[in-house]
Design a protein around this motif. Structure first.
Motif, PDB file in Angstrom:
ATOM      1  N   ILE A   5      22.877  43.472 118.288  1.00 42.05           N
ATOM      2  CA  ILE A   5      24.326  43.278 118.402  1.00 42.05           C
ATOM      3  C   ILE A   5      24.683  42.787 119.809  1.00 42.05           C
ATOM      4  N   LYS A   6      24.014  43.328 120.834  1.00 35.22           N
ATOM      5  CA  LYS A   6      24.244  42.833 122.195  1.00 35.22           C
ATOM      6  C   LYS A   6      23.884  41.355 122.301  1.00 35.22           C
ATOM      7  N   LYS A   7      22.818  40.938 121.636  1.00 36.73           N
ATOM      8  CA  LYS A   7      22.415  39.526 121.670  1.00 36.73           C
ATOM      9  C   LYS A   7      23.465  38.660 120.977  1.00 36.73           C
ATOM     10  N   SER A  20      26.602  39.149 120.763  1.00 32.40           N
ATOM     11  CA  SER A  20      27.811  39.032 121.577  1.00 32.40           C
ATOM     12  C   SER A  20      27.685  37.947 122.650  1.00 32.40           C
ATOM     13  N   SER A  21      26.466  37.524 122.963  1.00 28.64           N
ATOM     14  CA  SER A  21      26.287  36.474 123.966  1.00 28.64           C
ATOM     15  C   SER A  21      26.148  35.083 123.347  1.00 28.64           C
ATOM     16  N   GLU A  45      30.325  30.418 119.082  1.00 27.74           N
ATOM     17  CA  GLU A  45      31.002  30.663 117.813  1.00 27.74           C
ATOM     18  C   GLU A  45      30.173  30.261 116.598  1.00 27.74           C
ATOM     19  N   ILE A  66      27.345  32.731 116.040  1.00 26.36           N
ATOM     20  CA  ILE A  66      27.886  33.996 115.537  1.00 26.36           C
ATOM     21  C   ILE A  66      28.209  33.870 114.052  1.00 26.36           C
TER      22      ILE A  66
END
Length: 105
Positions: A55-57, A59-60, A63, A66
């Protein structure tokens, strides 16, 4: 490879190895119930750490990345719910003979 991607892969590998080792120990070694139960829960903690890193990955990412990851999670979640539903329904109809390995309808 960037640092966060390596971290996610490392924690994914740790989770898989932990799962396989715990599964092997639980299946092959005669343990007390509390020890087997505790050992069976260890992969859940390593999986939680892996998901946190993943999840941390995400967030970086940008768009488009994601959105692609979100669609993959939706497909994966849907199929993960479908499999136990089908297997559970089939287990009501099919009888498995462990001695011969034959499935009876």
């Amino acid at each position: 490879m960037e640092k966060t991607k390596r971290k996610v892969l490392l924690f994914g590998l740790i989770w898989i190895v932990t799962y396989l080792v715990c599964l092997l120990i639980v299946k092959k070694v005669l343990l007390p119930k509390w020890a087997g139960f505790s050992l069976a829960l260890i992969p859940a903690f390593t999986f939680a750490i892996f998901i946190y890193q993943y999840i941390k990955k995400i967030s970086s990412m940008d768009e488009v990345e994601i959105r692609i990851q979100f669609e993959a999670v939706v497909w994966g979640f849907s199929l993960a719910l479908l499999l136990p539903m089908i297997l559970g329904s089939l287990s009501l109809v099919i009888t498995w003979n462990n001695k011969t390995g034959v499935i009876y309808l």
